[in-house]
Design an enzyme around this catalytic site. Structure first.
Site, PDB file in Angstrom:
ATOM      1  CD  GLU A  16      -2.837  -1.410   2.288  1.00  0.00           C
ATOM      2  OE1 GLU A  16      -2.714  -0.652   3.263  1.00  0.00           O
ATOM      3  OE2 GLU A  16      -3.707  -2.287   2.234  1.00  0.00           O
TER       4      GLU A  16
ATOM      5  CD  GLU B 197      -4.523  -7.984   0.791  1.00  0.00           C
ATOM      6  OE1 GLU B 197      -5.404  -7.360   1.412  1.00  0.00           O
ATOM      7  OE2 GLU B 197      -3.306  -7.754   0.931  1.00  0.00           O
TER       8      GLU B 197
END
Ligand code: XIL
Length: 367
Positions: free
Chosen positions: A168, A274
């Site tokens: 991220e 994910e």
């Protein structure tokens, strides 16, 4: 150790009748606001249906539940630790390392011949005391940073097939990059440094940057691609791109496909890392639960089809963030609401949902 079958790509043949039957059942439902009719007969295991690795985030608390492990091992051939390999678990306040939990995950993967995906080495969310203390001394900070990556990636060298080296890195608005301790002390080169150190520690692992909302936020996807291009042109050993794909039933059809295609333009392996589809959505939703499961199935189908359509060398894995609905992080998150979210491919009891059938049908169409 890496599953030889998964590595070589050889997989047992699927029953053509089963695949066709499930594909037809789903096609027949297109355009209806109902959940796809569940085809009769058993669902072929995802890992056998897909011509690529199918991963799951592992719920360590459930590993002593035979129903959970039975389903995990039947359906998936790769695992990601959802928490146990993160710095907040491994790094002690005094700067020492504790590998008890990551070793447990790695041991489970090795015992069962599952591929292990490392998650993650560097993440903006965490400001560990052991590093905060060094923030005023850039050289000492950089040495500790390098030491951490060498120790963790090195420990699973030869086992972890890949690592989310930086998780991220792109700012929420996608315009710039995350402000975090690593960047404050090392500058943006914290990303390239981490990749170089990970390469040294784990020469065979595919090294990823991994981010979310790439399908729904064009600025964020552009920022992510820009970062990847800069890393590659600076010679950083970036080996793959991870798109988390935390979707909701409100995700617009076509967004995931477009995102995967854009990511693939750099020629690197892609990890849908994910995947889950929250049935709570982002807006008030008065639709009936069956139509939400139908939307979920379509989004999972779109994701699997777009992934399967990639050239084989770009298909690192498609990972769902959990196995059964009851194991999902979205049930435990602070904003979990009444805890009724049903984001995964298998229901609370471990039965395949329309999304699981959509996955199987789509991988047949995509490849
Ligand atoms: C989540 C885990 O599922 C939780 O168990 C943990 O408490 C917090 O993190 N993006 C990521 C994952 O990259 O590491 C996050 O996992 C979910 C969002």
């Amino acid at each position: 150790m890496v599953n030889a079958e998964a590595r070589s790509g050889s997989r047992p043949q699927l029953s053509r009748r089963l695949l066709l039957g499930s594909a037809l059942a789903l096609t027949a439902c297109k355009g209806r606001a109902q959940a796809p009719a569940m085809p009769s007969g058993p669902l072929p295991p995802l890992r056998q249906a897909a011509p690529f690795s199918v991963g799951a985030a592992i719920n360590v608390g459930a590993l002593d539940d035979p129903a959970y492990t039975g389903l995990l091992l039947a359906e998936f051939d790769q695992v990601t630790a959802d928490w146990q390999m993160k710095m907040e678990v491994i790094l002690n306040p005094d700067g020492g390392f504790d590998f008890t939990q990551p070793d447990a995950v790695a041991g489970f993967a090795a015992r069962h011949g599952l591929r292990l995906h490392g998650h993650n080495l560097i993440w903006y969310t965490y400001r560990p005391p052991a590093f905060e203390r060094l923030a005023g001394d850039r050289a000492a900070f950089a040495a500790a940073y390098r030491n951490y990556i060498l120790a963790v990636a090195g420990r699973y060298r030869g086992q972890a097939v890949g690592w989310d080296v930086v998780n991220e890195p792109v700012a929420e608005d996608g315009i710039g990059y995350r402000d975090c301790l690593w960047r404050q002390v090392l500058g943006m080169e914290y990303v390239a440094r981490a990749l170089h150190d990970a390469r040294e520690a784990a020469p065979d692992a595919v090294l990823f940057v991994n981010d979310y909302n790439l399908e729904s936020n064009p600025n964020k996807l552009a920022g992510f691609m820009r970062l990847a291009e800069q890393l590659l042109s600076a010679g950083a050993p970036l080996g793959g791109l991870g798109t988390q794909a935390h979707l909701t039933v409100d995700t617009q059809p076509g967004q995931v496909r477009a995102c995967i295609r854009t990511l693939a333009t750099l020629g690197l392996p892609i990890h849908v890392s994910e995947l889950d589809v929250s049935t709570r959505g982002r807006r008030l939703d008065f639709s009936d639960p069956a139509s939400r499961l139908d939307k979920q199935a379509r989004l999972v189908g779109e994701t699997a089809e777009a992934f399967a359509a990639l050239p084989e060398r770009q298909r690192y894995a498609l990972t769902t963030w959990g196995v059964r609905d009851q194991d999902s992080w979205l049930r435990r998150a602070p904003n979990a609401g009444d805890g009724s979210d049903r984001p995964l491919l298998f229901d609370d009891a471990g039965a395949p949902k329309p999304a699981a059938w959509a996955f199987v049908a789509a991988v047949g169409r995509g490849s």
